[in-house]
Design a protein around this motif. Structure first.
Motif, PDB file in Angstrom:
ATOM      1  N   TYR A 384      43.962  59.454  59.532  1.00  0.00           N
ATOM      2  CA  TYR A 384      45.236  59.233  60.220  1.00  0.00           C
ATOM      3  C   TYR A 384      46.433  59.557  59.315  1.00  0.00           C
ATOM      4  CZ  TYR A 384      42.927  56.691  64.055  1.00  0.00           C
ATOM      5  OH  TYR A 384      42.146  56.353  65.129  1.00  0.00           O
ATOM      6  N   LYS A 385      46.167  59.955  58.080  1.00  0.00           N
ATOM      7  CA  LYS A 385      47.196  60.180  57.052  1.00  0.00           C
ATOM      8  C   LYS A 385      47.974  58.912  56.732  1.00  0.00           C
ATOM      9  CE  LYS A 385      48.079  65.147  57.713  1.00  0.00           C
ATOM     10  NZ  LYS A 385      49.114  66.172  57.946  1.00  0.00           N
ATOM     11  N   ASP A 386      47.323  57.774  56.893  1.00  0.00           N
ATOM     12  CA  ASP A 386      47.924  56.488  56.547  1.00  0.00           C
ATOM     13  C   ASP A 386      47.316  56.054  55.215  1.00  0.00           C
ATOM     14  OD1 ASP A 386      49.557  54.069  57.770  1.00  0.00           O
ATOM     15  OD2 ASP A 386      47.752  53.206  56.865  1.00  0.00           O
ATOM     16  N   VAL A 387      47.987  56.356  54.117  1.00  0.00           N
ATOM     17  CA  VAL A 387      47.362  56.205  52.807  1.00  0.00           C
ATOM     18  C   VAL A 387      48.077  55.210  51.875  1.00  0.00           C
ATOM     19  CG1 VAL A 387      46.223  58.446  52.810  1.00  0.00           C
ATOM     20  CG2 VAL A 387      48.599  58.297  52.051  1.00  0.00           C
ATOM     21  N   VAL A 388      49.367  55.022  52.044  1.00  0.00           N
ATOM     22  CA  VAL A 388      50.110  54.156  51.116  1.00  0.00           C
ATOM     23  C   VAL A 388      49.691  52.690  51.235  1.00  0.00           C
ATOM     24  CG1 VAL A 388      52.386  53.328  50.433  1.00  0.00           C
ATOM     25  CG2 VAL A 388      52.061  55.736  50.986  1.00  0.00           C
ATOM     26  N   PRO A 389      49.605  52.121  52.451  1.00  0.00           N
ATOM     27  CA  PRO A 389      49.187  50.715  52.547  1.00  0.00           C
ATOM     28  C   PRO A 389      47.797  50.457  51.953  1.00  0.00           C
ATOM     29  CG  PRO A 389      50.197  51.424  54.601  1.00  0.00           C
ATOM     30  CD  PRO A 389      49.995  52.653  53.774  1.00  0.00           C
ATOM     31  N   ALA A 390      46.870  51.411  52.119  1.00  0.00           N
ATOM     32  CA  ALA A 390      45.533  51.239  51.551  1.00  0.00           C
ATOM     33  C   ALA A 390      45.597  51.151  50.034  1.00  0.00           C
ATOM     34  CB  ALA A 390      44.628  52.388  51.977  1.00  0.00           C
ATOM     35  N   PHE A 391      46.483  51.943  49.442  1.00  0.00           N
ATOM     36  CA  PHE A 391      46.677  51.885  47.990  1.00  0.00           C
ATOM     37  C   PHE A 391      47.175  50.504  47.573  1.00  0.00           C
ATOM     38  CE2 PHE A 391      50.561  52.201  45.264  1.00  0.00           C
ATOM     39  CZ  PHE A 391      49.925  52.015  44.047  1.00  0.00           C
ATOM     40  N   VAL A 392      48.153  49.967  48.284  1.00  0.00           N
ATOM     41  CA  VAL A 392      48.709  48.640  47.961  1.00  0.00           C
ATOM     42  C   VAL A 392      47.631  47.564  48.105  1.00  0.00           C
ATOM     43  CG1 VAL A 392      50.416  46.906  48.613  1.00  0.00           C
ATOM     44  CG2 VAL A 392      51.036  49.336  48.644  1.00  0.00           C
ATOM     45  N   ILE A 393      46.842  47.669  49.174  1.00  0.00           N
ATOM     46  CA  ILE A 393      45.775  46.688  49.410  1.00  0.00           C
ATOM     47  C   ILE A 393      44.748  46.727  48.287  1.00  0.00           C
ATOM     48  CG2 ILE A 393      43.791  46.171  50.894  1.00  0.00           C
ATOM     49  CD1 ILE A 393      45.570  46.987  53.290  1.00  0.00           C
ATOM     50  N   CYS A 394      44.337  47.933  47.900  1.00  0.00           N
ATOM     51  CA  CYS A 394      43.337  48.066  46.835  1.00  0.00           C
ATOM     52  C   CYS A 394      43.851  47.498  45.516  1.00  0.00           C
ATOM     53  CB  CYS A 394      42.941  49.526  46.660  1.00  0.00           C
ATOM     54  SG  CYS A 394      41.943  50.184  48.007  1.00  0.00           S
ATOM     55  N   PHE A 395      45.093  47.802  45.205  1.00  0.00           N
ATOM     56  CA  PHE A 395      45.657  47.300  43.957  1.00  0.00           C
ATOM     57  C   PHE A 395      45.688  45.774  43.951  1.00  0.00           C
ATOM     58  CE2 PHE A 395      49.305  45.724  41.541  1.00  0.00           C
ATOM     59  CZ  PHE A 395      49.000  46.231  40.274  1.00  0.00           C
ATOM     60  N   ALA A 396      46.165  45.184  45.039  1.00  0.00           N
ATOM     61  CA  ALA A 396      46.277  43.725  45.107  1.00  0.00           C
ATOM     62  C   ALA A 396      44.908  43.052  45.065  1.00  0.00           C
ATOM     63  CB  ALA A 396      47.028  43.320  46.375  1.00  0.00           C
ATOM     64  N   ALA A 397      43.966  43.583  45.846  1.00  0.00           N
ATOM     65  CA  ALA A 397      42.651  42.954  45.935  1.00  0.00           C
ATOM     66  C   ALA A 397      41.885  43.034  44.621  1.00  0.00           C
ATOM     67  CB  ALA A 397      41.842  43.606  47.060  1.00  0.00           C
ATOM     68  N   TYR A 398      41.954  44.193  43.958  1.00  0.00           N
ATOM     69  CA  TYR A 398      41.138  44.384  42.766  1.00  0.00           C
ATOM     70  C   TYR A 398      41.803  43.878  41.494  1.00  0.00           C
ATOM     71  CZ  TYR A 398      38.875  47.571  46.058  1.00  0.00           C
ATOM     72  OH  TYR A 398      38.276  48.111  47.167  1.00  0.00           O
ATOM     73  N   TRP A 399      43.116  44.101  41.387  1.00  0.00           N
ATOM     74  CA  TRP A 399      43.782  43.811  40.121  1.00  0.00           C
ATOM     75  C   TRP A 399      44.564  42.499  40.121  1.00  0.00           C
ATOM     76  CZ3 TRP A 399      43.281  46.542  35.602  1.00  0.00           C
ATOM     77  CH2 TRP A 399      42.537  47.723  35.696  1.00  0.00           C
ATOM     78  N   VAL A 400      45.058  42.078  41.282  1.00  0.00           N
ATOM     79  CA  VAL A 400      45.795  40.811  41.345  1.00  0.00           C
ATOM     80  C   VAL A 400      44.845  39.641  41.588  1.00  0.00           C
ATOM     81  CG1 VAL A 400      47.605  39.531  42.569  1.00  0.00           C
ATOM     82  CG2 VAL A 400      47.869  41.986  42.152  1.00  0.00           C
ATOM     83  N   VAL A 401      43.764  39.901  42.342  1.00  0.00           N
ATOM     84  CA  VAL A 401      42.811  38.838  42.670  1.00  0.00           C
ATOM     85  C   VAL A 401      41.504  38.990  41.880  1.00  0.00           C
ATOM     86  CG1 VAL A 401      41.452  37.746  44.489  1.00  0.00           C
ATOM     87  CG2 VAL A 401      43.768  38.557  44.978  1.00  0.00           C
ATOM     88  N   GLY A 402      40.847  40.140  42.029  1.00  0.00           N
ATOM     89  CA  GLY A 402      39.506  40.298  41.504  1.00  0.00           C
ATOM     90  C   GLY A 402      39.378  40.183  39.990  1.00  0.00           C
ATOM     91  N   LEU A 403      40.137  41.011  39.256  1.00  0.00           N
ATOM     92  CA  LEU A 403      40.003  41.031  37.797  1.00  0.00           C
ATOM     93  C   LEU A 403      40.450  39.719  37.152  1.00  0.00           C
ATOM     94  CD1 LEU A 403      39.107  42.728  35.405  1.00  0.00           C
ATOM     95  CD2 LEU A 403      41.443  43.625  35.243  1.00  0.00           C
ATOM     96  N   PRO A 404      41.610  39.148  37.514  1.00  0.00           N
ATOM     97  CA  PRO A 404      41.984  37.861  36.917  1.00  0.00           C
ATOM     98  C   PRO A 404      40.968  36.751  37.204  1.00  0.00           C
ATOM     99  CG  PRO A 404      43.889  38.882  37.932  1.00  0.00           C
ATOM    100  CD  PRO A 404      42.705  39.688  38.361  1.00  0.00           C
ATOM    101  N   THR A 405      40.439  36.734  38.434  1.00  0.00           N
ATOM    102  CA  THR A 405      39.418  35.732  38.768  1.00  0.00           C
ATOM    103  C   THR A 405      38.200  35.896  37.874  1.00  0.00           C
ATOM    104  OG1 THR A 405      40.134  35.658  41.084  1.00  0.00           O
ATOM    105  CG2 THR A 405      37.922  34.835  40.588  1.00  0.00           C
ATOM    106  N   GLY A 406      37.768  37.146  37.702  1.00  0.00           N
ATOM    107  CA  GLY A 406      36.625  37.405  36.839  1.00  0.00           C
ATOM    108  C   GLY A 406      36.883  36.995  35.399  1.00  0.00           C
ATOM    109  N   TYR A 407      38.078  37.286  34.905  1.00  0.00           N
ATOM    110  CA  TYR A 407      38.414  36.932  33.523  1.00  0.00           C
ATOM    111  C   TYR A 407      38.372  35.421  33.316  1.00  0.00           C
ATOM    112  CZ  TYR A 407      41.077  36.339  29.224  1.00  0.00           C
ATOM    113  OH  TYR A 407      41.467  35.961  27.961  1.00  0.00           O
ATOM    114  N   LEU A 408      38.936  34.684  34.262  1.00  0.00           N
ATOM    115  CA  LEU A 408      38.949  33.224  34.152  1.00  0.00           C
ATOM    116  C   LEU A 408      37.532  32.659  34.169  1.00  0.00           C
ATOM    117  CD1 LEU A 408      41.956  32.378  36.514  1.00  0.00           C
ATOM    118  CD2 LEU A 408      41.912  32.251  34.008  1.00  0.00           C
ATOM    119  N   LEU A 409      36.701  33.184  35.076  1.00  0.00           N
ATOM    120  CA  LEU A 409      35.327  32.689  35.175  1.00  0.00           C
ATOM    121  C   LEU A 409      34.514  33.051  33.930  1.00  0.00           C
ATOM    122  CD1 LEU A 409      34.522  33.543  38.912  1.00  0.00           C
ATOM    123  CD2 LEU A 409      34.925  31.275  37.926  1.00  0.00           C
ATOM    124  N   ALA A 410      34.735  34.247  33.391  1.00  0.00           N
ATOM    125  CA  ALA A 410      33.977  34.687  32.222  1.00  0.00           C
ATOM    126  C   ALA A 410      34.412  33.974  30.951  1.00  0.00           C
ATOM    127  CB  ALA A 410      34.127  36.191  32.049  1.00  0.00           C
TER     128      ALA A 410
END
Length: 457
Positions: A384-410
């Protein structure tokens, strides 16, 4: 590609596009698999060195390749809207852009590679192998990015079997060169893990040359007049390509880089843990080729249908592709659950390393489920050529939530290295939910525009 009118026809066309892409992606992933596997058989330090080198290279390669993959929806839309004469020009601009990107990568890598490896405080042997592995693979950067453009064009035209053929040639070339250069057979130098980098660089040149030959001499590429006329660089065309490609590239970069970041953060653990983690990630990445292939197929098909204004067909392809990925993810989960010990044995002969790999693979089961939803959904959105929101979602999910959560648990729990994997699983699950929500919104917006008689752009 052809217009389809029934679900049966759509299923056939989806499989016609998907199967060659899947074979191609598995073969490409197998190149990394054999690099890791054959280096591991040579020695644990070589496995760890290649793991570190791969962790630094793969996010850059996939992220920048993602920018160039932006040519796929552009060509798909051109073909769907019957503007075939513009394809040759767009492909040439993609190649110019790939050359510029390659030169920048080489220059930046020359400056920052040593400081990055020094900062990681690796064992001397591991650091040396990682440095020389990346130095060797750098000789294949230009043809690799050039091939990405050519393959994107080939796939966008529905000629995915051509890509499959090229990749199937590349696999035995790479494995054969690994055999010669890692282990030093038949009088070749015994380079260990560094030989895997040399083999990959040579393989990139081979597939680029074969792709050029196909496009120049075979149909339907000849009728599109590809490479029959010289086109100079166009900043306007670069802007159009980057508008679509940069969000795609950054989405891919942030998804792959988060796994690499975990590997780098785990450098504080021993070499055995690093090696086991990388082996498990490597196999999980091989299984990831299934949803990724479906993603790439959906970008082509949805892009073609939206370019033609057939929104109902585009939506049906999306549902069909995401559903297929979900079903197949259950099958891959069973493989990891019941055959984990056998999979781990492919990477090492050390019982302790095998045991660690098997434990990591249990967590990889949950990767497959989230990826089965998130990755194909991104493919539909790109169509659909809708690409910018997917980029924002990926960044937030992986780097704002996923990686910090992993660091704290590890860091602050007894989970240690496994904590990083739980954090990644959390980020992937949140990303899948948000991407599905975005897709529903985009489809409703397109439907409203269609009802009002507005162009679907």
């Amino acid at each position: 590609m052809i217009q389809t009118t029934s679900l049966k026809q759509k299923a056939i066309q989806l499989m016609h596009i998907l199967f060659p892409i899947l074979v191609s992606q598995i073969a490409l992933s197998a190149i990394t698999f054999f690099d890791t596997n054959m280096s591991g058989k040579f020695g644990t330090a070589d496995l760890a060195g290649v793991a570190i080198g791969t962790s630094l290279w793969i996010p850059i390669q996939t992220g920048l390749s993602g920018i160039l993959i932006g040519i796929t929806p552009i060509v798909s839309h051109l073909m769907g809207s019957r503007k075939e004469k513009e394809v040759a020009y767009q492909v040439m601009q993609g190649l110019w852009l790939s050359l510029i990107i390659s030169i920048l990568v080489l220059l930046i890598g020359f400056i920052v590679l040593s400081p990055i490896l020094d900062f990681m405080n690796l064992e001397v042997a591991v650091r040396d192998i990682a440095f020389r592995f990346l130095g060797a693979i750098s000789f294949g950067v230009i043809p690799l990015f050039g091939y990405t453009v050519l393959r994107s064009c080939i796939d966008a035209l529905g000629q995915t079997r051509v890509s499959m053929f090229i990749t199937l040639i590349a696999l035995p070339v790479n494995v054969g060169l690994n055999y010669l250069l890692i282990y030093g057979h038949f009088g070749f130098p015994r380079l260990g893990g560094v030989g895997a980098g040399v083999a990959s660089a040579i393989t990139y040149w081979v597939i680029f040359a074969i792709a050029l030959l196909f496009i120049y001499r075979s149909q339907p590429f000849v009728s599109l007049q590809l490479f029959r006329k010289f086109y100079s660089m166009s900043l306007r065309s670069f802007q159009d390509l980057l508008k679509i490609g940069v969000p795609i590239g950054f989405s891919i970069f942030f998804e792959t880089a988060v796994f690499s970041a975990v590997t780098l953060l785990m450098s504080r653990f021993d070499t055995m843990t690093i090696a086991a983690h990388q082996a498990a990630i490597n196999f999980a990445s091989t299984l990831y080729m299934i949803p990724l292939s479906i993603c790439m197929s959906l970008t082509i098909l949805v892009g073609y249908e939206t370019g033609s204004g057939r929104l109902k067909d585009a939506r049906q392809y999306g549902i069909m592709g995401i559903g297929l990925a979900a079903v197949l993810s259950l099958a891959t989960a069973l493989v990891l659950l019941f055959a984990g010990n056998h999979v781990a044995g492919l990477y090492s002969d050390d019982p302790k390393v095998v045991s660690l790999i098997q434990h990591f693979l249990i967590y990889a089961i949950f990767f497959q489920i989230s990826d089965a939803i998130a990755t194909p959904t991104q493919g539909v959105l790109r169509g659909y050529k809708d690409v910018v929101p997917a980029f924002v979602i990926c960044f937030a999910a992986y780097w704002v939530v996923g990686l910090p959560t992993g660091y704290l648990l590890a860091t602050y729990t007894d989970l240690e290295a496994y904590g990083y994997w739980i954090g990644l699983i959390t980020g992937l699950a949140i990303g899948a939910i948000l991407l599905m929500s975005r897709l529903v919104k985009v489809q409703r917006r397109y439907a409203a525009k269609y009802a009002e008689g507005q162009p679907q752009t």
